[in-house]
Motif scaffolding. Structure first.
Motif, PDB file in Angstrom:
ATOM      1  N   THR A 233       1.246  -0.265  -2.521  1.00 22.05           N
ATOM      2  CA  THR A 233      -0.119  -0.495  -2.178  1.00 22.05           C
ATOM      3  C   THR A 233      -0.433   0.296  -2.221  1.00 22.05           C
ATOM      4  OG1 THR A 233      -0.432  -1.274  -0.236  1.00 22.05           O
ATOM      5  CG2 THR A 233      -0.494  -3.337  -0.900  1.00 22.05           C
ATOM      6  N   HIS A 238      -3.870   6.271   4.644  1.00 24.98           N
ATOM      7  CA  HIS A 238      -3.743   5.738   5.183  1.00 24.98           C
ATOM      8  C   HIS A 238      -5.341   6.169   5.698  1.00 24.98           C
ATOM      9  CE1 HIS A 238      -0.491   3.211   5.050  1.00 24.98           C
ATOM     10  NE2 HIS A 238       0.035   4.003   4.772  1.00 24.98           N
ATOM     11  N   GLY A 239      -5.818   5.149   6.125  1.00 23.94           N
ATOM     12  CA  GLY A 239      -6.890   5.437   7.910  1.00 23.94           C
ATOM     13  C   GLY A 239      -8.187   6.549   6.887  1.00 23.94           C
ATOM     14  N   ALA A 244     -13.224   2.372   4.730  1.00 27.55           N
ATOM     15  CA  ALA A 244     -13.422   2.169   6.230  1.00 27.55           C
ATOM     16  C   ALA A 244     -14.366   1.499   6.501  1.00 27.55           C
ATOM     17  CB  ALA A 244     -12.833   2.691   7.463  1.00 27.55           C
ATOM     18  N   LEU A 512      -3.040  -2.121  -5.732  1.00 30.42           N
ATOM     19  CA  LEU A 512      -3.830  -0.452  -5.557  1.00 30.42           C
ATOM     20  C   LEU A 512      -5.329  -1.099  -5.764  1.00 30.42           C
ATOM     21  CD1 LEU A 512      -1.953   2.453  -7.305  1.00 30.42           C
ATOM     22  CD2 LEU A 512      -3.460   2.740  -5.344  1.00 30.42           C
ATOM     23  N   THR A 514      -7.503  -2.329  -4.258  1.00 34.52           N
ATOM     24  CA  THR A 514      -8.330  -1.721  -3.382  1.00 34.52           C
ATOM     25  C   THR A 514      -8.001  -0.536  -2.441  1.00 34.52           C
ATOM     26  OG1 THR A 514      -7.025  -2.313  -1.794  1.00 34.52           O
ATOM     27  CG2 THR A 514      -8.280  -4.018  -2.429  1.00 34.52           C
ATOM     28  N   GLY A 515      -7.267   0.637  -3.353  1.00 37.39           N
ATOM     29  CA  GLY A 515      -6.968   1.591  -2.667  1.00 37.39           C
ATOM     30  C   GLY A 515      -6.049   1.935  -1.177  1.00 37.39           C
ATOM     31  N   GLY A 516      -5.471  -0.063  -1.834  1.00 40.65           N
ATOM     32  CA  GLY A 516      -4.482   0.592  -0.117  1.00 40.65           C
ATOM     33  C   GLY A 516      -4.570  -0.163   0.654  1.00 40.65           C
ATOM     34  N   LEU A 517      -5.954  -1.195   0.537  1.00 40.70           N
ATOM     35  CA  LEU A 517      -6.791  -1.884   2.340  1.00 40.70           C
ATOM     36  C   LEU A 517      -6.458  -3.190   2.112  1.00 40.70           C
ATOM     37  CD1 LEU A 517      -8.032  -0.167   4.623  1.00 40.70           C
ATOM     38  CD2 LEU A 517      -9.826  -1.318   3.754  1.00 40.70           C
ATOM     39  N   LEU A 518      -6.801  -3.999   1.784  1.00 38.81           N
ATOM     40  CA  LEU A 518      -6.097  -5.079   1.538  1.00 38.81           C
ATOM     41  C   LEU A 518      -6.617  -6.211   0.602  1.00 38.81           C
ATOM     42  CD1 LEU A 518      -9.029  -5.761   0.952  1.00 38.81           C
ATOM     43  CD2 LEU A 518     -10.245  -5.396   3.169  1.00 38.81           C
ATOM     44  N   PRO A 519      -6.342  -7.658   0.677  1.00 35.29           N
ATOM     45  CA  PRO A 519      -5.827  -8.142  -0.547  1.00 35.29           C
ATOM     46  C   PRO A 519      -6.951  -8.212  -1.248  1.00 35.29           C
ATOM     47  CG  PRO A 519      -5.552  -9.608   1.414  1.00 35.29           C
ATOM     48  CD  PRO A 519      -6.041  -8.394   1.703  1.00 35.29           C
TER      49      PRO A 519
END
Lengths: 695, 695
Positions: A233, A238-239, A244, A512, A514-519
């Motif tokens: 994903t 991260h972070g 965010a 990918l 969501t760039g690796g944040l959520l489904p």
């Protein structure tokens, strides 16, 4: 003089703090320069600079006019960057009484805010001034508030550590993990994630802890490179504070707003982007769902319905799909039915494979040589025994113009399959492919020319194909591309279909997205598929829709992620990776042989080098994906353990290493996957570690 | 004197601004008091106070030492509350040069930052001072920066409006909407959502716009009460800043971290909360997925496997489920198979109902009287013709102790069904129920005693039931409760199962789980179910897991949402609703008849009143749900249009109304659903509007 880089500042601070890790040297306090978001030497903010350390925070608030607002805003800026703000200190200034408002405000958020008396005014006499300050410090440091703060701050630290240490055992009690035989699970096998930043997890394991406490390596948390890109994903680290903030903005603007008959800006923008950037003139409508499985459920409902309507089949007719063996399209029962019987589905009571699945030629690098290996049971005069058909470079595999012989052979083969199916009276409602890479089914690299030929065959073969229409509108058998894993820059391009040069009728994207944040998942369909559901009867509609369909947070984050990745693509962020492969291609390929410009984030030299390791069967790399198939005396299968040894070595690391590698295996295949933002320097270190870990 | 409430300030500002809506009176500028998060008279922040208006923002930045950080933090605080900050103004103060850093910083974020010269120093002479200030204003307001700002600010407003006006037509082009026959769609039927706050959407429709521009009602956006709770998800209000902040914190701390063999704090905490608060001693393990459909797929895989293992069935045996007619468990093909053939699934090629479904007694209020109506085809001497069995209050329906006759009858019926199924050789792998309310299948209120009896029957009937075990551990046929819609305070309680007083083996929760922000689902299972998958063979494991399994953002938001709702429950937030129903219950019920304390957010008087309306067949209310079944001469069905007239009336509103009601229908049922935070005053207004809209 160029400004000091964040990495340099961070390394210096980290090295200094290391000696405090045991607690024997007392407690270290880092005072940052300026406010929470004041610029660091490099121009980034203080909060972003120090984020990889994620130290517990004492926020010094503002007691002046307007200080309530600026203190809370500063806290919010820290909070959305993943910091734990444990305490807030303020001068007890009577005039505005900010401290009593803030004490209550933060108490509601489980943060301890306390005040200290304001410092004395400056005395004119230097000695007097020094004495006053001295008295002030002595008095202040012994006030109940300050004593309590120190106590609580240290206590919170102890609490954090003991929580972390308890987590694996607690998880063993309360969690049912995905894809795991739990007889193999114990508290010692569970990795606790304290947090994550950029490419790295901050991990804790009871096993490692037990080993470390008896060694000199006395750091509790171990950074581990996220080598599976968090199950494929991860795209932007991260972070990521931009994601965010974007998530929070959408949450603040909408929350979730019901999508039935409605529209909001993030969903509309995302749909338009998907349709436009896919470069596929067929596509015109986006359907939203929550993950790859549901998106594929939607795709198959769309395709089978369209095929039934187009062909005038009866409602009771058994409709099958055509696909490749080892495909994997999801975990819901309907998407499991898209794959042939296997270990994944054989003990799912309601599974029933509903398709016809083909073996296919695979691209591999064996001992420094790119080859395309045809399936063993193909009666094929051209088939090289053992090593397969050799190619001068990866690029040459994609150079379809120079592969007319393969093309002719594949087309003949595919049409033969279709003819047989028709003779058997089978009704095929869709061709379903994972373009280029077949993921969860075993990480295989399909010969793109073969996949292209399959699409060409079903488009031209069908007796219902409207020959009067052009390539972009001709209906025929619906073609679904499952790009959940391979799309959106995983292989270096927005669209994985573009490698094949064909236009599917339905494309599914997730991971990918969501760039690796959520489904979030999009199923993008052609106008012709859409129109198959139009009628005056409500029951002809696609009666599908999840409650959080097109949730604003997901769509907004997807828009931001795609913007960032498309910008990286335009700006040449991956240029050095591309150059490396272009050079490798050019060295061994004549200009006429050069194909699609296939490249990887993994260096061509490294890929070649490991293909020669004695325990390696073959390897391949494309985009951010590297797959290493290990020799298994017991034979390749999902149950193989050949790769787990390497995986465990990479995660254990060696003494003195700053960080280790967390990776996943699929049977005898160990794979590694970078984020789109991973730096070349980082990958070079990983390449060294992997080379060493292989025999 | 008590401080002025936010609502009062807001109403005053809103009324004042109304006259500027046409643009004829020029442009209004609201200057807020203090900083972005400075307290309002009520103690809330300025940004929160004005959020319902979501006016475009000019942020005045800080040119002083530390001002870069405080300006950016202030922007972030506005951004996460969903504001569009269009411009940032700063004094061009040479000493710190904040303005040039900020200009670049905000330009990257598409925000126009500009600077104006600092004001002159105070002159000692009053007249001189006044003149200097006058000159300053004159000069400053004509600087290029300020002129450009004014121009851009107004332009952005025009752009926002033209974007909004284009949205419905653009959506018609690019979007495939869920659950819709698109032949009925046009740009005029699509509702554009500008934003949402609390209970309200800010809606725009081309149709309304055309009507308004020819009337005195010249406001572009129409607030509409979110009467479907955004497809049953909404719990804590749209644009909830606490949830936005929580989402951002988890995004900043983790992003998404892969959950295979791993654990992080938000996922662990949520699992522990679910297991503990469900009050069901059977439950011990939480499996995560993304939505109700996937969570039910997991549940059914769990249950059928456990039943097969327990009963020693063969892999090829056809295993069915037992359920109620009109149940609905999701849109994936596997969950569709859990329901009997219906309009939802009849044109899904791969649908095949795999179960046995029962008719069931329903709870209704007819003309002021609570009744339980048994299915028409039950051969039932007790059955009252037409009106059903009457109850003195809703509470009395839940008073199982006083319904021993019904209990005996239901048990006999259920055991008869099971005996017949066994005689027919059918293998039933699970009992699946939506406790109390059957949602998407038509919004029906099942007699809770009947559902309880079904559970009791399958537990005691099965020949494999281990009679030596107690009620809390006895295995037998697995019981799945689909609480996706009914759980987590939708009906006023954490657990909907608690109304029945039974303990299912598997419970699925979603929707309200995240307070209405984003998708997440938990499937919580018993230890015994979990153990059915333990073996030395990997293929015996539950091979299921989505990429974003247990995504940190979702779990963190769920923890915060549950915390808030549990606190509301403890603190008596819903006391006035409860009192209303308790009083209604007490008036008509003897103490011995009082049951579970059933209550609703919809007033008992209102529910009674509308049950007498001439076009109303029956009504019911429980928790935040109100269902109104309308008389349809053509008969009740999903295709009925009896309710759409009322729905359209509520959304059109009447001239002079401040806001309208957006609602959804299911066939001839119009339902309304509040968030858990909706105020009594709001509901009273809605009740008036609904009463009027019904004939």
């Amino acid at each position: 003089m160029s400004p000091v880089s964040d990495a340099k500042v961070l390394a210096a601070v980290h090295d200094e703090l290391k000696s405090y890790a045991t607690g024997e040297n007392g407690v270290a306090v880092i005072e940052t320069a300026g406010g929470v978001l004041s610029p660091s030497p490099s121009g980034s903010s203080q909060a972003d600079l120090y984020r990889p350390l994620r130290l517990p925070v004492l926020l010094v608030g503002d007691h002046q006019l307007g200080g309530i607002g600026t203190t809370i805003s500063a806290w919010e800026s820290l909070h959305i960057r993943g910091y734990d703000v444990q305490s807030v200190a303020l001068f007890a200034e009577g005039r505005y009484d900010n401290h009593s408002y803030l004490r209550d405000y933060f108490a509601e958020r489980d943060i301890h805010a306390f005040s200290i008396p304001p410092p004395p005014g400056r005395a004119s006499d230097v000695r007097e001034d020094a004495e006053a300050v001295q008295r002030y410090y002595e008095h202040t440091s012994s006030t109940e508030d300050v004593t309590r703060f120190t106590h609580r701050f240290l206590e919170a630290h102890e609490q954090r550590i003991s929580n972390l240490k308890a987590m694996p055992a607690e998880a063993d009690k309360a969690i049912w993990h995905p894809f795991m035989q739990h007889r193999e699970r114990s508290k010692d096998t569970i990795v606790a994630m304290d947090s994550a930043y950029g490419d790295y997890f901050q991990t804790y394991t009871t096993k490692q802890d037990a080993q470390n406490s008896s060694s000199a390596e006395n750091t509790l948390l171990k950074p581990a490179f996220d080598g599976s890109a968090s199950w494929w994903t991860q795209g932007l680290g991260h972070g990521n504070p931009q994601l965010a903030l974007t998530a929070a903005h959408a949450a603040g603007r909408y929350g979730h707003v019901m999508f039935a008959g409605a529209v909001h800006e993030p969903a509309l923008t995302l749909a338009q982007t998907m349709i436009e950037k896919m470069g596929n003139p067929r596509l015109s409508k986006v359907f939203y769902s929550d993950n790859g499985s549901t998106g594929m459920e939607v795709a198959v409902k769309m395709a089978l319905r369209a095929a039934t309507v187009r062909n005038g089949w009866n409602a009771d007719d058994e409709v099958l799909i055509l696909g490749l063996k080892n495909s994997y399209h999801g975990d819901t029962i309907g998407t499991m039915d898209l794959s042939e019987p296997s270990i994944y589905n054989k003990k799912v009571e309601w599974y029933s494979g509903r398709g016809h699945w083909l073996d296919f030629p695979q691209v591999k690098m064996r001992k420094g040589q790119w080859v395309v290996e045809r399936p063993e049971d193909w009666e094929d005069a051209q088939k090289s025994s053992g090593q397969g058909r050799a190619f001068t470079s990866l690029d040459a595999v994609f150079d379809f113009q120079n592969r007319s012989e393969d093309h002719a052979y594949y087309m003949q083969y595919c049409k033969g399959v279709l003819a047989t199916l028709e003779k058997e009276g089978k009704k095929i409602g869709a061709l379903i492919l994972e373009p280029i890479l077949l993921g969860a089914g075993g990480m295989m690299f399909a010969d793109p020319l073969f996949q292209r030929c399959l699409v060409e065959s079903v488009r031209t073969y069908s007796s219902k194909a409207q020959s009067n229409q052009n390539e972009d509108t001709r209906a025929g058998m619906p073609v679904i591309f499952d790009e959940v894993f391979t799309g959106l820059y995983r292989l270096g391009r927005f669209s994985a279909a573009s490698f094949l040069g064909v236009h599917p009728d339905i494309v599914v994207n997730a991971k990918l997205l969501t760039g690796g944040l959520l489904p979030l998942c999009t199923t993008t369909a052609s106008q012709s598929i859409f129109e198959a559901f139009l009628s005056d009867d409500k029951s002809d509609a696609l009666l599908h829709g999840h409650s959080y369909t097109a949730h604003a947070v997901g769509c907004a984050v997807a828009n931001k992620s795609l913007d960032i990745m498309m910008k990286m693509d335009r700006d040449g962020t991956w240029k050095s990776f591309k150059n490396d492969w272009m050079q490798a291609n050019n060295e061994s390929t004549t200009p006429a042989e050069r194909g699609a410009g296939a490249w990887s984030m993994w260096s061509s030299t490294f890929v070649k080098a490991i293909s020669h390791r004695s325990n390696v069967d073959y390897v391949f790399a494309l985009g951010s994906v590297l797959a290493i198939s290990l020799k298994d005396p017991a034979g390749a299968s999902y149950a193989s353990t050949a790769a787990t040894g390497v995986r465990d070595k990479l995660f254990a690391g060696s003494p003195g290493e700053d960080w280790v590698i967390h990776s996943r295996v699929l049977g005898n295949v160990l794979y590694l996957m970078a984020a789109t933002t991973t730096k070349k320097e980082t990958l070079e270190v990983i390449e060294d570690k992997v080379f060493t870990a292989l025999e």
